[in-house]
Design a protein around this motif. Structure first.
Motif, PDB file in Angstrom:
ATOM      1  N   ARG A  49       1.300   3.681 -11.571  1.00 13.82           N
ATOM      2  CA  ARG A  49       0.691   3.138 -10.354  1.00 13.82           C
ATOM      3  C   ARG A  49       0.888   4.108  -9.184  1.00 13.82           C
ATOM      4  O   ARG A  49      -0.047   4.379  -8.421  1.00 13.82           O
ATOM      5  CB  ARG A  49       1.296   1.780 -10.022  1.00 13.82           C
ATOM      6  CG  ARG A  49       0.956   1.236  -8.631  1.00 13.82           C
ATOM      7  CD  ARG A  49       1.545  -0.130  -8.403  1.00 13.82           C
ATOM      8  NE  ARG A  49       0.860  -1.111  -9.220  1.00 13.82           N
ATOM      9  CZ  ARG A  49      -0.278  -1.722  -8.888  1.00 13.82           C
ATOM     10  NH1 ARG A  49      -0.853  -1.442  -7.732  1.00 13.82           N
ATOM     11  NH2 ARG A  49      -0.834  -2.593  -9.682  1.00 13.82           N
ATOM     12  N   GLY A  53      -1.958   6.243  -7.224  1.00 17.37           N
ATOM     13  CA  GLY A  53      -2.065   6.076  -5.786  1.00 17.37           C
ATOM     14  C   GLY A  53      -1.991   7.385  -5.027  1.00 17.37           C
ATOM     15  O   GLY A  53      -2.485   7.495  -3.904  1.00 17.37           O
ATOM     16  N   SER A  66      -3.058  -4.642 -13.743  1.00 23.60           N
ATOM     17  CA  SER A  66      -4.182  -4.757 -12.807  1.00 23.60           C
ATOM     18  C   SER A  66      -5.330  -3.876 -13.273  1.00 23.60           C
ATOM     19  O   SER A  66      -5.116  -2.866 -13.952  1.00 23.60           O
ATOM     20  CB  SER A  66      -3.782  -4.344 -11.388  1.00 23.60           C
ATOM     21  OG  SER A  66      -3.678  -2.938 -11.289  1.00 23.60           O
ATOM     22  N   TYR A 103      -6.810  -1.876 -11.525  1.00 30.37           N
ATOM     23  CA  TYR A 103      -6.544  -0.603 -10.854  1.00 30.37           C
ATOM     24  C   TYR A 103      -5.886   0.385 -11.809  1.00 30.37           C
ATOM     25  O   TYR A 103      -6.193   1.583 -11.814  1.00 30.37           O
ATOM     26  CB  TYR A 103      -5.643  -0.901  -9.653  1.00 30.37           C
ATOM     27  CG  TYR A 103      -5.133   0.283  -8.876  1.00 30.37           C
ATOM     28  CD1 TYR A 103      -6.003   1.215  -8.321  1.00 30.37           C
ATOM     29  CD2 TYR A 103      -3.763   0.437  -8.643  1.00 30.37           C
ATOM     30  CE1 TYR A 103      -5.528   2.276  -7.569  1.00 30.37           C
ATOM     31  CE2 TYR A 103      -3.284   1.497  -7.884  1.00 30.37           C
ATOM     32  CZ  TYR A 103      -4.166   2.412  -7.353  1.00 30.37           C
ATOM     33  OH  TYR A 103      -3.698   3.450  -6.611  1.00 30.37           O
ATOM     34  N   SER A 114      -7.975   3.502 -14.884  1.00 41.64           N
ATOM     35  CA  SER A 114      -7.661   4.897 -14.560  1.00 41.64           C
ATOM     36  C   SER A 114      -6.742   5.575 -15.561  1.00 41.64           C
ATOM     37  O   SER A 114      -6.449   6.768 -15.419  1.00 41.64           O
ATOM     38  CB  SER A 114      -6.999   4.960 -13.169  1.00 41.64           C
ATOM     39  OG  SER A 114      -7.787   4.309 -12.195  1.00 41.64           O
ATOM     40  N   GLU A 174      -4.664  -1.431  -3.082  1.00 46.23           N
ATOM     41  CA  GLU A 174      -5.295  -1.012  -4.334  1.00 46.23           C
ATOM     42  C   GLU A 174      -5.884   0.388  -4.243  1.00 46.23           C
ATOM     43  O   GLU A 174      -6.665   0.801  -5.065  1.00 46.23           O
ATOM     44  CB  GLU A 174      -6.371  -2.018  -4.737  1.00 46.23           C
ATOM     45  CG  GLU A 174      -5.800  -3.352  -5.185  1.00 46.23           C
ATOM     46  CD  GLU A 174      -4.857  -3.210  -6.376  1.00 46.23           C
ATOM     47  OE1 GLU A 174      -5.214  -2.563  -7.372  1.00 46.23           O
ATOM     48  OE2 GLU A 174      -3.749  -3.744  -6.304  1.00 46.23           O
ATOM     49  N   GLY A 175      -5.527   1.123  -3.196  1.00 46.92           N
ATOM     50  CA  GLY A 175      -5.884   2.535  -3.161  1.00 46.92           C
ATOM     51  C   GLY A 175      -7.258   2.832  -2.630  1.00 46.92           C
ATOM     52  O   GLY A 175      -7.912   3.778  -3.065  1.00 46.92           O
ATOM     53  N   ASP A 176      -7.766   2.041  -1.662  1.00 53.76           N
ATOM     54  CA  ASP A 176      -9.046   2.349  -1.035  1.00 53.76           C
ATOM     55  C   ASP A 176      -8.855   3.476  -0.026  1.00 53.76           C
ATOM     56  O   ASP A 176      -7.833   4.140   0.008  1.00 53.76           O
ATOM     57  CB  ASP A 176      -9.621   1.100  -0.365  1.00 53.76           C
ATOM     58  CG  ASP A 176      -9.982   0.044  -1.399  1.00 53.76           C
ATOM     59  OD1 ASP A 176      -9.914  -1.137  -1.062  1.00 53.76           O
ATOM     60  OD2 ASP A 176     -10.304   0.422  -2.543  1.00 53.76           O
ATOM     61  N   ARG A 203       1.378   0.462  -1.380  1.00 56.86           N
ATOM     62  CA  ARG A 203       0.329   1.086  -2.176  1.00 56.86           C
ATOM     63  C   ARG A 203       0.846   1.610  -3.519  1.00 56.86           C
ATOM     64  O   ARG A 203       0.177   1.469  -4.546  1.00 56.86           O
ATOM     65  CB  ARG A 203      -0.290   2.250  -1.389  1.00 56.86           C
ATOM     66  CG  ARG A 203      -1.461   2.912  -2.108  1.00 56.86           C
ATOM     67  CD  ARG A 203      -1.954   4.107  -1.318  1.00 56.86           C
ATOM     68  NE  ARG A 203      -3.199   4.616  -1.864  1.00 56.86           N
ATOM     69  CZ  ARG A 203      -3.793   5.731  -1.457  1.00 56.86           C
ATOM     70  NH1 ARG A 203      -3.236   6.461  -0.512  1.00 56.86           N
ATOM     71  NH2 ARG A 203      -4.922   6.124  -1.996  1.00 56.86           N
TER      72      ARG A 203
END
Length: 354
Positions: A78, A82, A107, A109, A113, A264-266, A290
């Protein structure tokens, strides 16, 4: 002078090395600073990052996978995602169902990935597996092994009770010799038989508090070694350390900023140099949110693993406990680490005990 970030990471390292389970962790612990050096190197590393996990110690059960390892691995993944990095998770065929369930439960997310590479046990290897591992070794920019079975000096893989796991374990440690020259690595473990523990091999085999030490001790070393009371906690600590380092780097480059991003890394908002230092503290909090899993996410991961058949590696029970401690204890540790990563610490010339 020790920076605020270094001070916080030192605390994170000390927190996870209290030997909560009373398993003789003292013989595994390296001089303070391994977590910080590894976190800074990982932050600089090029993608993809290889994450090795899976410890099939529950030999009488199918799957034989324990609850320690994958949650910590996903915390690291994660954080890496990120930071804009790509990751490859490597594990054994026997652990595949649990690993995939953990990823799915974490998730979208993560699952969208992450590349997962599954390998059969060593007895089933052919040139195909060797070539596949060699190809991956040529690609990766850093290797993290967390609660990953490592070979003893006789080449076999052992549980803490000295039982052989060869029928389940893929020799993924060979990735270490197949990477490009100077590729750095981190091992995270809690017993002495995990990949990376070769860095402390002499201390492990000489430890009276580790049963079967001379038989089970892993001989494969990593560049850095983080011994933790529970390996998952080491993964949580690393994700927190990465958040602290990321915030420090950004603050040095651009100063505190205005704007925000989602957990969530926007998108990341613009920074304004020279504004209120309190905004730097707020920014670090945002990096923690994050890059570090929440308690809800960590619980979802554990729950998903158990639903897929994972068990406590010490008790053998199919429960969210980890290494004999209730899942709630792991959540409390995660909360403490997150809070520590958010702390405001003044510059100091000396480090004191936690």
């Amino acid at each position: 002078m020790v920076s605020s970030a270094s001070r916080i990471i030192y605390r994170l390292e000390a927190i996870v090395q209290h030997d909560e389970g009373g398993r003789g962790l003292k013989g595994l612990i390296q001089p303070a600073g391994e977590l910080e050096m590894a976190a800074r190197a990982l932050q600089r590393a090029s993608s993809p990052i290889a994450i090795l996990t899976g410890f099939p110690c529950l030999l009488e059960h199918t799957p034989p996978t324990e609850t320690d390892g994958p949650p910590g691995a996903l915390a690291i993944i994660r954080a890496c995602i990120g930071l804009g990095k790509t990751c490859i998770l490597l594990t054994d065929q026997c652990n595949a169902a649990v690993i995939q369930a953990a990823v799915a439960a974490d998730s979208p997310y993560i699952s969208a990935s992450l590349q997962i590479e599954i390998f059969p046990a060593k007895s089933e290897w052919t040139d195909v597996e060797i070539c596949r591992l060699r190809r991956l070794g040529c690609e990766v920019g850093f290797v993290v092994a967390i609660e990953r079975a490592g070979p003893a000096r006789d080449g076999h893989y052992y549980t803490m009770r000295g039982r052989c796991m060869d029928t389940f374990v893929a020799p993924l440690e060979q990735l270490m010799s197949l990477t490009r020259p100077a590729i750095e690595s981190l091992g995270i473990g809690d017993g002495g038989n995990e990949l990376g523990m070769g860095k402390a091999w002499e201390r492990i085999v000489g430890s009276a508090s580790i049963p079967h030490a001379s038989r089970i001790a892993c001989v494969t070393a990593t560049t850095w070694l983080l011994a933790a009371s529970v390996s998952n906690w080491g993964g949580y600590a690393l994700s927190c350390a990465l958040a602290v380092v990321a915030a420090e780097i950004e603050e040095k480059e651009t100063g505190p900023r205005a704007g925000s991003f989602t957990s969530e890394g926007d998108g990341v908002g613009p920074w304004k140099a020279g504004t209120d230092p309190d905004q730097w503290q707020a920014r670090r909090n945002e990096w923690v949110d994050r890059l570090v899993p929440s308690e809800a996410q960590a619980w979802s991961t554990l729950d998903g693993m158990v639903a897929a058949g994972a068990r406590d590696g010490i008790t053998g029970e199919r429960t969210t406990s980890v290494d004999g401690m209730p899942g709630a204890v792991s959540l409390q540790m995660l909360r403490r680490l997150r809070e520590t990563a958010r702390e405001h610490v003044e510059l100091t010339e000396e480090r004191s005990e936690v």
